[in-house]
Design an enzyme around this catalytic site. Sequence first.
Site, short mmCIF file in Angstrom:
data_model
loop_
_atom_site.label_atom_id
_atom_site.label_comp_id
_atom_site.label_asym_id
_atom_site.label_seq_id
_atom_site.Cartn_x
_atom_site.Cartn_y
_atom_site.Cartn_z
N CYS A 166 43.39 45.48 42.32
CA CYS A 166 43.92 44.43 43.18
C CYS A 166 45.15 43.78 42.53
CB CYS A 166 42.84 43.38 43.43
SG CYS A 166 43.40 42.00 44.43
N CYS B 151 45.45 40.02 43.02
CA CYS B 151 44.56 39.24 42.14
C CYS B 151 45.08 39.23 40.70
CB CYS B 151 43.15 39.86 42.10
SG CYS B 151 42.49 40.31 43.70
N ASP B 152 45.53 40.38 40.21
CA ASP B 152 45.75 40.54 38.77
C ASP B 152 47.20 40.72 38.36
OD1 ASP B 152 42.98 40.41 38.45
OD2 ASP B 152 42.74 42.56 38.75
#
Length: 307
Positions: free
Chosen positions: A134, A137-138
């Site tokens: 992701c 997200c990261d």
Amino acid sequence: MTQTHDVVIIGGGVAGLSAGLYTVRAKLDTLLIERTVMGGQIINSEAIENYPGFPHGVNGVELVAAIEEQASKFGLQYGFGEVTALDVSKRPFVIRTEEEEHRARSVIIAAGGDHVKLGVPGEQEYEAKGVSYCATCDGNFFTGQEVVVVGGGDSAVEEAVYLTRMCTKVTVVHRRDQLRAAKILQERAFANPKVEFVWNTVVEEIQGNGSVSGVALRNLKTEEKRRLPATGVFVYVGFNPNSRPFQGVVPMDAGGHIKVDLMMHTEIPGVFAVGDIRWKSTKQLANAAGDGVTAALAAYEYLEQNR
Ligand code: NAP
């Protein structure tokens, strides 16, 4: 004969737990069934930085425990087991696990899905230590660094371009010499000077020492092997929704995502689908929570109208 619940929720990720919080607060008798542990995908997240309200990030396990405690306080009931079938041919609906049968006037499917894994050495070892599924997200953890994206579909190409916002270089490794991604996404990636493509090539190993330091590549045409240094590897080789038990029950797209309308209704009145298992999901945590809330409100309305 088991009792009939107002709502049975299938899946204890954030989408399911959020739905449960809202249904129990509306005084609906609700059972949430989870097959393994509560929390879904985020229990592997050390620090979630994009969930509103946590300026310093929040640990996935801690966030789940807090939502679970909150929902329990209002009376959410929990059951464990793998749901194998949903029978909507009669009312109340019947939800079967390997060992039990539950009855419900409405059902919220929140069973999530799994990112397809590469299945190469190092992938599991370095998950959350450089291996991610992701970028949204990261990506921020890799600011100023060089990363690899694996895959050639819409997700890989779209996320590769996204990663150029924070990374100095993004190398897309694809097993063929043509992308599967939509033309418009391809054009965007080809025009971006920070994106490089490595064609006809697979990742054979993700290497590191405590965290990712590079990937071992093999060219499928020439059999040439080489190492590419990188601190992050974003794997985008597909997503499998956990929708098998619902096939033939509710309509899905070709990828097995359940079709819903804006209120998370499936085509079967009283059956809803939320989170990553539904089609066009953004696969973001805050949306999973929002989906759960929407479905809970829709289920309440449905039950009021079908007493
Ligand atoms: P996908 O379309 O299934 O693409 C997966 C990619 O990974 C393909 O390029 C495939 O290669 C490659 N791949 C599969 N297994 C592999 C392996 N073991 N090793 C190396 N490469 C492998 O998956 P997706 O990109 O996640 O997209 C899923 C769905 O969501 C699609 O319907 C897509 O259109 C949709 N989506 C849409 C958008 C958008 O519209 N903006 C954004 C994201 C996703 P091959 O090409 O050789 O098969």
